[in-house]
Design a protein around this motif. Sequence first.
Motif, PDB file in Angstrom:
ATOM      1  N   TYR A   1      -9.574 -22.788   1.120  1.00 46.82           N
ATOM      2  CA  TYR A   1      -8.591 -22.406  -0.104  1.00 46.82           C
ATOM      3  C   TYR A   1      -8.598 -23.398  -1.046  1.00 46.82           C
ATOM      4  O   TYR A   1      -7.804 -24.501  -1.202  1.00 46.82           O
ATOM      5  CB  TYR A   1      -7.339 -22.458   0.577  1.00 46.82           C
ATOM      6  CG  TYR A   1      -7.078 -21.117   1.552  1.00 46.82           C
ATOM      7  CD1 TYR A   1      -6.627 -20.115   1.186  1.00 46.82           C
ATOM      8  CD2 TYR A   1      -7.762 -21.364   2.882  1.00 46.82           C
ATOM      9  CE1 TYR A   1      -6.558 -18.963   2.099  1.00 46.82           C
ATOM     10  CE2 TYR A   1      -7.448 -19.897   3.653  1.00 46.82           C
ATOM     11  CZ  TYR A   1      -6.971 -19.111   3.117  1.00 46.82           C
ATOM     12  OH  TYR A   1      -6.982 -17.767   3.989  1.00 46.82           O
TER      13      TYR A   1
ATOM     14  N   GLN B   1      -0.241 -12.096  -8.521  1.00 46.26           N
ATOM     15  CA  GLN B   1      -0.962 -12.591  -7.603  1.00 46.26           C
ATOM     16  C   GLN B   1      -0.078 -13.203  -6.579  1.00 46.26           C
ATOM     17  O   GLN B   1       0.122 -14.428  -6.288  1.00 46.26           O
ATOM     18  CB  GLN B   1      -1.914 -13.815  -8.041  1.00 46.26           C
ATOM     19  CG  GLN B   1      -3.105 -14.129  -7.082  1.00 46.26           C
ATOM     20  CD  GLN B   1      -4.098 -12.889  -7.027  1.00 46.26           C
ATOM     21  OE1 GLN B   1      -4.468 -12.377  -8.104  1.00 46.26           O
ATOM     22  NE2 GLN B   1      -4.420 -12.640  -6.017  1.00 46.26           N
TER      23      GLN B   1
ATOM     24  N   GLU C   1     -15.259  -6.273 -10.505  1.00 45.99           N
ATOM     25  CA  GLU C   1     -15.723  -6.360  -9.312  1.00 45.99           C
ATOM     26  C   GLU C   1     -16.566  -5.252  -8.976  1.00 45.99           C
ATOM     27  O   GLU C   1     -17.658  -5.411  -8.488  1.00 45.99           O
ATOM     28  CB  GLU C   1     -14.603  -6.089  -8.284  1.00 45.99           C
ATOM     29  CG  GLU C   1     -14.868  -6.182  -6.875  1.00 45.99           C
ATOM     30  CD  GLU C   1     -13.738  -5.899  -5.879  1.00 45.99           C
ATOM     31  OE1 GLU C   1     -14.179  -5.797  -4.803  1.00 45.99           O
ATOM     32  OE2 GLU C   1     -12.479  -5.865  -6.570  1.00 45.99           O
TER      33      GLU C   1
ATOM     34  N   GLY D   1      -8.694 -15.816 -13.649  1.00 48.01           N
ATOM     35  CA  GLY D   1      -9.082 -14.657 -12.803  1.00 48.01           C
ATOM     36  C   GLY D   1     -10.665 -14.287 -13.051  1.00 48.01           C
ATOM     37  O   GLY D   1     -11.100 -13.204 -13.360  1.00 48.01           O
TER      38      GLY D   1
ATOM     39  N   SER E   1      -0.703 -13.537  -3.237  1.00 49.18           N
ATOM     40  CA  SER E   1      -1.386 -14.282  -2.417  1.00 49.18           C
ATOM     41  C   SER E   1      -3.048 -14.325  -2.722  1.00 49.18           C
ATOM     42  O   SER E   1      -3.639 -13.815  -3.636  1.00 49.18           O
ATOM     43  CB  SER E   1      -1.220 -13.802  -0.967  1.00 49.18           C
ATOM     44  OG  SER E   1      -1.683 -12.295  -0.733  1.00 49.18           O
ATOM     45  N   TYR E   2      -3.489 -15.464  -1.954  1.00 53.95           N
ATOM     46  CA  TYR E   2      -4.716 -15.661  -1.989  1.00 53.95           C
ATOM     47  C   TYR E   2      -5.531 -15.677  -0.760  1.00 53.95           C
ATOM     48  O   TYR E   2      -4.903 -15.951   0.325  1.00 53.95           O
ATOM     49  CB  TYR E   2      -5.154 -17.038  -2.602  1.00 53.95           C
ATOM     50  CG  TYR E   2      -4.775 -17.141  -4.380  1.00 53.95           C
ATOM     51  CD1 TYR E   2      -5.531 -16.566  -5.221  1.00 53.95           C
ATOM     52  CD2 TYR E   2      -3.434 -17.646  -4.599  1.00 53.95           C
ATOM     53  CE1 TYR E   2      -5.305 -16.470  -6.450  1.00 53.95           C
ATOM     54  CE2 TYR E   2      -3.223 -17.731  -5.671  1.00 53.95           C
ATOM     55  CZ  TYR E   2      -4.072 -17.221  -6.858  1.00 53.95           C
ATOM     56  OH  TYR E   2      -3.654 -17.082  -8.113  1.00 53.95           O
TER      57      TYR E   2
ATOM     58  N   GLN F   1      -7.354 -22.785  -3.870  1.00 51.82           N
ATOM     59  CA  GLN F   1      -5.954 -22.676  -4.317  1.00 51.82           C
ATOM     60  C   GLN F   1      -4.994 -23.352  -3.850  1.00 51.82           C
ATOM     61  O   GLN F   1      -3.971 -23.011  -2.849  1.00 51.82           O
ATOM     62  CB  GLN F   1      -5.473 -21.110  -4.279  1.00 51.82           C
ATOM     63  CG  GLN F   1      -6.557 -19.943  -4.818  1.00 51.82           C
ATOM     64  CD  GLN F   1      -7.324 -19.511  -3.604  1.00 51.82           C
ATOM     65  OE1 GLN F   1      -7.475 -20.154  -2.549  1.00 51.82           O
ATOM     66  NE2 GLN F   1      -8.264 -18.607  -4.030  1.00 51.82           N
TER      67      GLN F   1
ATOM     68  N   GLU G   1     -12.584 -14.341  -7.553  1.00 54.75           N
ATOM     69  CA  GLU G   1     -12.617 -13.090  -6.957  1.00 54.75           C
ATOM     70  C   GLU G   1     -11.039 -13.030  -6.675  1.00 54.75           C
ATOM     71  O   GLU G   1     -10.539 -12.434  -5.680  1.00 54.75           O
ATOM     72  CB  GLU G   1     -13.011 -13.387  -5.319  1.00 54.75           C
ATOM     73  CG  GLU G   1     -14.616 -13.568  -5.530  1.00 54.75           C
ATOM     74  CD  GLU G   1     -15.262 -13.437  -4.028  1.00 54.75           C
ATOM     75  OE1 GLU G   1     -14.583 -13.415  -3.119  1.00 54.75           O
ATOM     76  OE2 GLU G   1     -16.273 -14.036  -3.806  1.00 54.75           O
ATOM     77  N   SER G   2     -10.436 -13.156  -7.772  1.00 57.42           N
ATOM     78  CA  SER G   2      -8.855 -12.536  -7.758  1.00 57.42           C
ATOM     79  C   SER G   2      -8.477 -12.575  -9.324  1.00 57.42           C
ATOM     80  O   SER G   2      -9.322 -12.840 -10.169  1.00 57.42           O
ATOM     81  CB  SER G   2      -7.803 -13.696  -7.255  1.00 57.42           C
ATOM     82  OG  SER G   2      -8.209 -14.973  -7.861  1.00 57.42           O
ATOM     83  N   ASN G   3      -7.419 -11.766  -9.570  1.00 52.15           N
ATOM     84  CA  ASN G   3      -7.129 -11.403 -11.132  1.00 52.15           C
ATOM     85  C   ASN G   3      -6.454 -12.454 -11.757  1.00 52.15           C
ATOM     86  O   ASN G   3      -5.886 -13.528 -11.178  1.00 52.15           O
ATOM     87  CB  ASN G   3      -6.168 -10.363 -10.893  1.00 52.15           C
ATOM     88  CG  ASN G   3      -6.880  -9.084 -10.684  1.00 52.15           C
ATOM     89  OD1 ASN G   3      -7.908  -8.719 -10.808  1.00 52.15           O
ATOM     90  ND2 ASN G   3      -6.059  -8.226  -9.472  1.00 52.15           N
TER      91      ASN G   3
ATOM     92  N   GLY H   1       0.105 -17.058  -7.371  1.00 54.31           N
ATOM     93  CA  GLY H   1      -0.166 -17.457  -8.908  1.00 54.31           C
ATOM     94  C   GLY H   1       0.810 -18.296  -9.563  1.00 54.31           C
ATOM     95  O   GLY H   1       0.274 -19.108 -10.478  1.00 54.31           O
TER      96      GLY H   1
ATOM     97  N   ILE I   1      -9.414 -19.958 -11.370  1.00 58.00           N
ATOM     98  CA  ILE I   1      -8.593 -19.108 -10.573  1.00 58.00           C
ATOM     99  C   ILE I   1      -7.502 -18.520 -11.447  1.00 58.00           C
ATOM    100  O   ILE I   1      -7.342 -17.492 -11.474  1.00 58.00           O
ATOM    101  CB  ILE I   1      -8.063 -20.151  -9.635  1.00 58.00           C
ATOM    102  CG1 ILE I   1      -9.141 -20.500  -8.613  1.00 58.00           C
ATOM    103  CG2 ILE I   1      -6.883 -19.211  -8.768  1.00 58.00           C
ATOM    104  CD1 ILE I   1      -8.659 -21.627  -7.366  1.00 58.00           C
TER     105      ILE I   1
END
Length: 599
Positions: free
Chosen positions: A267, A156, A591, A178, A158-159, A269, A183-185, A202, A175
């Motif tokens: 954000y 990961q 997804e 995932g 970036s976010y 994150q 909406e991220s791995n 990440g 987060i």
Amino acid sequence: MKSIFLWLTLLAAFNLYSQKISVDDRIAKVENSLMPYVPVNGLEQWNIYERMKHYKVPGVSIAVINNYKIEWAKGYGLADTIKKIPVTTETIFSAGSISKLLSATIAMQLVEEGKLELNQPIKQFLTSWKITENDNYQKNPVTLRMLLSHTGGTSQSSYFGFTPDRKPLPTITQILNGEPTAESNRVVVNSEPGKQFQYSGGGSMIVQMAMMDVTGKDFTTLTQQRIFDKLKMNNSTFEQPLPKPFQSKVAWGYSSASWYKGMPYVYPQQAAAGLHTTPTDLARFILDLQLSSKNKGKLISQKSFETMMNPVIGISSGGYKEEMGLGAFLLQRADNKEETGRYFEHQGANAGFISFAIGNISEGYGAVIMMNSGDDFNGLGTEIRRAIAATYQWKNFLPEAITLKSLDGNTLKSYEGRYRKGVDEVVTIKLEKNYLLETINGGNAIYCIPTDKDQIVFTDYNVKGRFVRDETENVIGLQTEWQSEPMPKMKSEEFSPSELLSFKQYEEAKVGLRQMKMNEYQITYYAYNWLNKKPKDLNTVKAILEVALEQHPNASIVYARWGEYYQACNDKNNARLNYQKALELEPSNKEYQIILEKI
């Protein structure tokens, strides 16, 4: 006695006036000395407002550190172009990945307190989430030092944040895991730790989780107590979404990117990208780190600062040597031999915002530049930074200046034309005044300075180039020192695939697209960009995807992109069929499942 007192009073007033004039002069020089990557003797320098207009940047805010003090701060342009709100020194910007430098500083505080250790496996400090101990992890367990230097092999990079209407926001564990709401791995170790630089947002989230676990505090509270309160950074927060007192001060973000929704993003994150601040506040932070080198900082000890500034791994070399410390990127000119020529920096890019923070490691100067435009990372901000470096004579920061060679108009005119760099890369050279401008596929102009007949320097990377002539003295090519073969000058009827697509010559364009031999990710991203252009050209997208399907008939992402195409065509049936095929090829892709449920 009275005369002596009067004389001293006048002298103090004069010194104060002289100092004010000097600072004002330096501000004016910065504002009128913007320049390309390579300084050019004889090239007219640029004004900040002209370059803001050139790059379409609505607002800029700057803070300059000199002699271990914030010497000045100033805002330019608009924080909100609709409401016509000007940028001031109180305007708050989204700082992006500069968040990681503050997070690393708190980690070093916790190391000093014995709550974290740099060289022990990070799993020892995690109680709310567990890192997956896969084969890569087993080879070399991930440590805090690795995570802070982006050598942990974590995923990961970036976010992308969320629009502010997204509620609820995902938690840190969601987060890291995932989960669909993130909406991220999932953050995993996808390469052997300690072997290479692999930028990882990440990894920063793992650090955040460890700091929260060992302190029992949320990240907003941690940063408030450990940094913002200590430095009186009253316009800074990691809280997401922004608390009400900050909302009236924050700049609106702007970007021409096709995916951008035209509003400030959120954000969750936090350690990776969640900081909101002003250049003045961020300069206070940079300055305190610099004072730590003298053991006078409020945040960390001299030993911790030296540890952060000690290179862990090399990143790149060329005109500049870039290395990674702990949380800080380390920068120096390749030919630098002096400690005073070393710098630490971090840059940030969130949706609609770009920021730069830099300080000299051993001397008390630096700068923070923040903009409410997410376009062109290497444009305006770097030009302003160079103007500051030149005005304040930063040690060994700028490349050596080159001198423009005056050539006759016919010679310069002969260089104009289009040169083929690749199947779909066209370098265009145009004459402007007594120098040349280079664009690649219609991108931003790069100044090319003649240094002799048929010899130029590209001022974006300090790269030399030469024009190639045939036996009749006609220019037939252009070659940089990095290229083994010249780029041939293109005929007037010769076009790249992208140019042919823009002309709606689809079959001719498909011939060129096949020659490019893009992998499934490259060609579907190419289609994605066309799909999100305004106005949409769905015939172009279809032509690209036809080639994608020919060359990658078993790639799930190709069918997913076909699904997007049919959604744009309002053809739900074919959209559903293609997403079903994508899911059949990649059953674990959550997804695709979510999209199918929505169609």
